[in-house]
Design a protein around this motif. Structure first.
Motif, mmCIF file in Angstrom:
data_model
loop_
_atom_site.group_PDB
_atom_site.id
_atom_site.type_symbol
_atom_site.label_atom_id
_atom_site.label_comp_id
_atom_site.label_asym_id
_atom_site.label_seq_id
_atom_site.Cartn_x
_atom_site.Cartn_y
_atom_site.Cartn_z
ATOM 1 N N ALA A 163 0.831 -1.208 0.000
ATOM 2 C CA ALA A 163 0.000 0.000 0.000
ATOM 3 C C ALA A 163 0.866 1.258 0.000
ATOM 4 O O ALA A 163 0.512 2.266 -0.630
ATOM 5 N N THR A 193 -7.162 0.714 -5.212
ATOM 6 C CA THR A 193 -6.337 -0.284 -4.523
ATOM 7 C C THR A 193 -6.166 0.087 -3.053
ATOM 8 O O THR A 193 -6.266 -0.760 -2.166
ATOM 9 N N LEU A 194 -5.922 1.363 -2.784
ATOM 10 C CA LEU A 194 -5.749 1.816 -1.399
ATOM 11 C C LEU A 194 -7.032 1.621 -0.598
ATOM 12 O O LEU A 194 -6.983 1.218 0.564
ATOM 13 N N MET A 197 -7.025 -1.997 0.322
ATOM 14 C CA MET A 197 -5.933 -2.517 1.164
ATOM 15 C C MET A 197 -5.839 -1.883 2.546
ATOM 16 O O MET A 197 -5.576 -2.570 3.533
ATOM 17 N N LEU A 198 -5.978 -0.571 2.606
ATOM 18 C CA LEU A 198 -5.707 0.134 3.870
ATOM 19 C C LEU A 198 -6.725 -0.231 4.951
ATOM 20 O O LEU A 198 -7.875 -0.521 4.645
ATOM 21 N N GLU A 201 -0.689 -2.856 5.153
ATOM 22 C CA GLU A 201 0.382 -2.534 4.215
ATOM 23 C C GLU A 201 0.384 -3.524 3.063
ATOM 24 O O GLU A 201 0.613 -3.156 1.914
ATOM 25 N N SER A 202 0.155 -4.793 3.346
ATOM 26 C CA SER A 202 0.254 -5.821 2.312
ATOM 27 C C SER A 202 -0.438 -7.085 2.803
ATOM 28 O O SER A 202 -0.961 -7.135 3.916
#
Length: 337
Positions: A163, A193-194, A197-198, A201-202
């Protein structure tokens, strides 16, 4: 604290070409794109030319490897050496050793720094050729499909979608969209994407010190997400001498994770962005504890020991500490008001 000492320490790592080595240690006597971006942040608001000269040196670097950028605006890199390299020798040429060069955040950071410099009246762009390089770097991120591509991330380690890397690219593309052509969709894909994901981090990391970059300096998340990120990092990763990068980090781990010194001023800078002045005061005290009188701030304290490693001073750590501590009077006035 004497901020002029901090500038002198940074100058000791400044090269004749305007770039900076990451440290004076043998291990770090190289130029990393990302480190340079963070190292020159103290000069964004000053009349000296260190900011411009650092970016001119990196533009020259990209001009030298324009042939490579041209290839990978059309064909995605398959091997790590094909990516735009993340670190260089002091004469800004590639090093022919295996390295985790897939660091999309470094390109995002550079774009962000260019746009930020222009907004602050810095003569970062010299001519049409610099603008052309900037445009090609945007095309490079598009060709990479940065919003869904695994990279080595800020810590140059395992390949996964980070991220912090996606966020750096989003910030960079936003920053240069007045200077060159950036498709709105290119930014939207990263933002999507953020959102997905957030605050992770991954896939493998619930939180990570690198996520602070989305709050400071990039400022690309809203207040609620910024608070989640900062709270997660402070509560899960903060230690006595710094902040660990992520849980179970093996770098300089001798019984526990290494404690990165710049994590404390970085958290302080994030709390300043959030207007939480009580926390700013708290982190100022914590930061003062780890900044020596000579301003040679280490990279980290070895995990399990009360000993700094040999990458002392670390340019990036000196810069973030200076940025945080030297604006204290302005903060204190705000706090009293």
């Amino acid at each position: 604290m004497n901020g002029q000492k901090a500038i002198s320490v940074l100058d000791s790592m400044r090269l004749p070409n305007g770039a900076y080595t990451a440290s004076v240690s043998d291990d770090y006597s190289y130029v990393w794109i990302r480190d340079v971006v963070y190292t020159v942040l103290p000069f964004l608001h000053t009349p000296c030319e260190r900011y411009e000269q650092a970016y001119h040196s990196m533009f020259d670097l990209f001009r030298n490897y324009e042939w490579k950028i041209d290839i990978h605006t059309k064909k995605r890199p398959q091997y790590l050496f094909e990516f735009i390299h993340s670190r260089y020798s002091t004469d800004l040429t590639e090093l022919h050793v295996e390295w985790g060069h897939a660091q999309n955040d470094a390109i995002g950071a550079f774009l962000w720094g260019v746009g930020e410099g222009v907004r602050h009246g810095k003569k970062v762009i010299r001519d049409a050729k610099d603008l052309q390089i900037l445009q090609k770097l945007v095309h490079y991120l598009e060709c990479l499909q940065y919003w869904q591509t695994k990279d080595n991330g800020m810590w140059e380690e395992n390949m996964e979608v980070h991220a912090s890397s996606v966020g750096a690219c989003v910030a960079g593309l936003h920053s240069v969209k007045m200077l060159v052509h950036v498709k709105e969709d290119l930014i939207h894909k990263g933002e999507e994407t953020l959102r997905f994901m957030l605050p992770r981090e991954s896939e493998t990391k619930e939180t990570d010190l690198a996520l602070l970059s989305l709050v400071y300096p990039y400022r690309i998340v809203d207040r609620n997400m910024a608070l989640k990120i900062v709270t997660n990092v402070a509560s899960k990763l903060e230690r006595k001498n710094g902040v660990i990068r992520y849980e179970n980090d093996q770098y300089y781990n001798e019984g526990s994770e290494a404690e990165w010194c710049f994590g404390l001023p970085w958290l302080g800078l994030c709390y300043r962005e959030l207007g939480k002045m009580d926390m700013v005061h708290e982190y100022r005290l914590k930061t003062k504890r780890i900044v020596p009188d000579n301003w040679e701030v280490p990279e980290l304290y070895i995990g399990g020991k009360n000993t700094p490693n040999k990458n002392t001073p670390l340019a990036w750590a000196v810069a973030l500490s200076y940025l945080f501590l030297e604006e204290r009077e302005q903060d204190e006035i705000r706090h009293e008001a």
